[in-house]
Write a protein that holds these residues in place. Structure first.
Motif, mmCIF file in Angstrom:
data_model
loop_
_atom_site.group_PDB
_atom_site.id
_atom_site.type_symbol
_atom_site.label_atom_id
_atom_site.label_comp_id
_atom_site.label_asym_id
_atom_site.label_seq_id
_atom_site.Cartn_x
_atom_site.Cartn_y
_atom_site.Cartn_z
ATOM 1 N N ASP A 80 0.841 -1.204 0.000
ATOM 2 C CA ASP A 80 0.000 0.000 0.000
ATOM 3 C C ASP A 80 0.877 1.255 0.000
ATOM 4 O OD1 ASP A 80 -2.476 1.516 2.214
ATOM 5 O OD2 ASP A 80 -2.264 1.597 0.031
ATOM 6 N N LEU A 81 1.818 1.276 -0.907
ATOM 7 C CA LEU A 81 2.788 2.373 -0.920
ATOM 8 C C LEU A 81 2.136 3.697 -1.291
ATOM 9 C CD1 LEU A 81 5.757 0.404 -2.420
ATOM 10 C CD2 LEU A 81 5.842 1.724 -0.304
ATOM 11 N N LYS A 82 2.646 4.742 -0.667
ATOM 12 C CA LYS A 82 2.118 6.094 -0.854
ATOM 13 C C LYS A 82 3.231 6.997 -1.381
ATOM 14 C CE LYS A 82 -0.656 5.313 3.321
ATOM 15 N NZ LYS A 82 -1.911 5.004 2.643
ATOM 16 N N PRO A 83 2.883 8.087 -2.038
ATOM 17 C CA PRO A 83 3.932 9.001 -2.523
ATOM 18 C C PRO A 83 4.861 9.463 -1.404
ATOM 19 C CG PRO A 83 1.845 9.523 -3.553
ATOM 20 C CD PRO A 83 1.546 8.477 -2.512
ATOM 21 N N GLU A 84 4.346 9.586 -0.195
ATOM 22 C CA GLU A 84 5.192 10.034 0.922
ATOM 23 C C GLU A 84 6.185 8.973 1.385
ATOM 24 O OE1 GLU A 84 1.851 10.186 0.749
ATOM 25 O OE2 GLU A 84 0.913 9.699 2.691
ATOM 26 N N ASP A 85 6.093 7.765 0.839
ATOM 27 C CA ASP A 85 7.093 6.735 1.122
ATOM 28 C C ASP A 85 8.323 6.891 0.224
ATOM 29 O OD1 ASP A 85 4.376 4.446 1.490
ATOM 30 O OD2 ASP A 85 5.589 5.306 3.108
ATOM 31 N N THR A 86 8.247 7.789 -0.724
ATOM 32 C CA THR A 86 9.377 8.026 -1.622
ATOM 33 C C THR A 86 10.584 8.508 -0.829
ATOM 34 O OG1 THR A 86 7.977 8.534 -3.521
ATOM 35 C CG2 THR A 86 10.211 9.429 -3.537
ATOM 36 N N ALA A 87 11.698 7.800 -0.979
ATOM 37 C CA ALA A 87 12.908 8.130 -0.221
ATOM 38 C C ALA A 87 14.020 7.172 -0.635
ATOM 39 C CB ALA A 87 12.660 8.007 1.280
ATOM 40 N N VAL A 88 15.223 7.490 -0.197
ATOM 41 C CA VAL A 88 16.316 6.525 -0.253
ATOM 42 C C VAL A 88 16.245 5.707 1.031
ATOM 43 C CG1 VAL A 88 18.808 6.201 -0.351
ATOM 44 C CG2 VAL A 88 17.733 8.054 -1.663
ATOM 45 N N TYR A 89 16.202 4.406 0.874
ATOM 46 C CA TYR A 89 16.099 3.496 2.015
ATOM 47 C C TYR A 89 17.471 2.896 2.313
ATOM 48 C CZ TYR A 89 11.042 3.791 2.045
ATOM 49 O OH TYR A 89 9.742 4.245 2.165
ATOM 50 N N TYR A 90 17.832 2.929 3.598
ATOM 51 C CA TYR A 90 19.113 2.404 4.054
ATOM 52 C C TYR A 90 18.886 1.278 5.057
ATOM 53 C CZ TYR A 90 20.927 6.894 2.341
ATOM 54 O OH TYR A 90 21.247 7.983 1.559
ATOM 55 N N CYS A 91 19.710 0.236 4.972
ATOM 56 C CA CYS A 91 19.694 -0.746 6.049
ATOM 57 C C CYS A 91 20.940 -0.544 6.906
ATOM 58 C CB CYS A 91 19.603 -2.175 5.528
ATOM 59 S SG CYS A 91 20.984 -2.755 4.533
ATOM 60 N N ALA A 92 20.805 -0.906 8.164
ATOM 61 C CA ALA A 92 21.880 -0.705 9.121
ATOM 62 C C ALA A 92 21.831 -1.813 10.162
ATOM 63 C CB ALA A 92 21.737 0.659 9.789
ATOM 64 N N ALA A 93 22.944 -2.024 10.844
ATOM 65 C CA ALA A 93 23.019 -3.100 11.834
ATOM 66 C C ALA A 93 23.578 -2.587 13.155
ATOM 67 C CB ALA A 93 23.879 -4.245 11.313
ATOM 68 N N THR A 94 23.086 -3.185 14.240
ATOM 69 C CA THR A 94 23.577 -2.862 15.580
ATOM 70 C C THR A 94 24.508 -3.960 16.065
ATOM 71 O OG1 THR A 94 21.883 -4.068 16.806
ATOM 72 C CG2 THR A 94 21.286 -1.882 16.006
ATOM 73 N N ARG A 95 24.955 -3.842 17.300
ATOM 74 C CA ARG A 95 25.733 -4.912 17.942
ATOM 75 C C ARG A 95 24.893 -5.621 19.001
ATOM 76 N NH1 ARG A 95 30.346 -1.041 18.193
ATOM 77 N NH2 ARG A 95 31.653 -1.451 16.384
ATOM 78 N N SER A 96 23.614 -5.337 19.052
ATOM 79 C CA SER A 96 22.719 -5.980 20.009
ATOM 80 C C SER A 96 21.982 -7.127 19.342
ATOM 81 C CB SER A 96 21.703 -4.971 20.546
ATOM 82 O OG SER A 96 20.717 -5.630 21.317
ATOM 83 N N TYR A 97 21.974 -8.274 20.000
ATOM 84 C CA TYR A 97 21.342 -9.448 19.401
ATOM 85 C C TYR A 97 19.861 -9.544 19.723
ATOM 86 C CZ TYR A 97 21.181 -14.199 17.568
ATOM 87 O OH TYR A 97 20.897 -15.310 16.821
ATOM 88 N N THR A 98 19.455 -8.979 20.844
ATOM 89 C CA THR A 98 18.099 -9.233 21.311
ATOM 90 C C THR A 98 17.116 -8.089 21.112
ATOM 91 O OG1 THR A 98 18.697 -8.466 23.516
ATOM 92 C CG2 THR A 98 18.915 -10.833 23.074
ATOM 93 N N THR A 99 17.600 -6.938 20.708
ATOM 94 C CA THR A 99 16.683 -5.808 20.586
ATOM 95 C C THR A 99 16.457 -5.398 19.134
ATOM 96 O OG1 THR A 99 18.494 -4.231 20.838
ATOM 97 C CG2 THR A 99 17.319 -4.885 22.832
ATOM 98 N N ALA A 100 15.299 -4.830 18.914
ATOM 99 C CA ALA A 100 14.954 -4.222 17.625
ATOM 100 C C ALA A 100 14.859 -2.723 17.897
ATOM 101 C CB ALA A 100 13.631 -4.772 17.118
ATOM 102 N N SER A 101 15.929 -2.029 17.627
ATOM 103 C CA SER A 101 16.038 -0.639 18.051
ATOM 104 C C SER A 101 15.568 0.354 17.007
ATOM 105 C CB SER A 101 17.494 -0.329 18.414
ATOM 106 O OG SER A 101 17.646 1.038 18.751
ATOM 107 N N SER A 102 14.869 1.381 17.468
ATOM 108 C CA SER A 102 14.478 2.494 16.596
ATOM 109 C C SER A 102 15.421 3.681 16.776
ATOM 110 C CB SER A 102 13.040 2.924 16.892
ATOM 111 O OG SER A 102 12.934 3.372 18.234
ATOM 112 N N TYR A 103 16.434 3.507 17.634
ATOM 113 C CA TYR A 103 17.331 4.591 18.015
ATOM 114 C C TYR A 103 18.517 4.621 17.065
ATOM 115 C CZ TYR A 103 20.040 7.533 21.261
ATOM 116 O OH TYR A 103 20.766 8.534 21.844
#
Length: 121
Positions: free
Chosen positions: A81-104
């Motif tokens: 259900d993509l919207k025009p406001e979803d237009t962007a460059v998307y980046y993936c990144a990784a943490t060093r934490s195994y158990t958390t899903a961080s938004s920080y």
């Protein structure tokens, strides 16, 4: 750790797209961020190293799904259900934490190059 994002492209409003983030080396939590022209980079979704924990930005909840295939060392972002406001460059990144899903964002120490998603008719 090196991350390779792929899967971006042009899609019409209401359409779907799947992004992939392939990792070399061991990774823990992985997140997707996006940056639209003239805007700050913002959190989209994250998944823990175990795959048991996920988190989403309010703007994409119910439309995007993050998952991981540990055997392939790949994290996916299924976008619907993509919207025009979803237009962007998307980046993936990784943490060093195994158990958390961080938004920080400062938790993320490894970054891949971006992949452009354009939602337009």
């Amino acid at each position: 750790v090196q991350l390779q994002a792929s899967g971006g492209g042009l899609v019409e409003p209401g359409g779907s797209l799947r992004l992939s983030c392939a990792a070399s080396g061991r990774t823990f939590g992985v997140g997707w961020f996006r940056q639209a022209p003239g805007k700050e980079r913002e959190f989209v979704a994250a998944i823990s190293g175990t795959g048991r924990n996920t988190d989403y930005a309010n703007s994409v909840k119910g439309r995007f799904l993050i998952s991981r295939d540990s055997a392939k060392s790949t994290v996916y972002l299924q976008m619907g259900d993509l919207k025009p406001e979803d237009t962007a460059v998307y980046y993936c990144a990784a943490t060093r934490s195994y158990t958390t899903a961080s938004s920080y964002r400062p938790d993320y120490v490894y970054w891949g190059q971006g992949t452009l998603v354009t939602v337009s008719s």
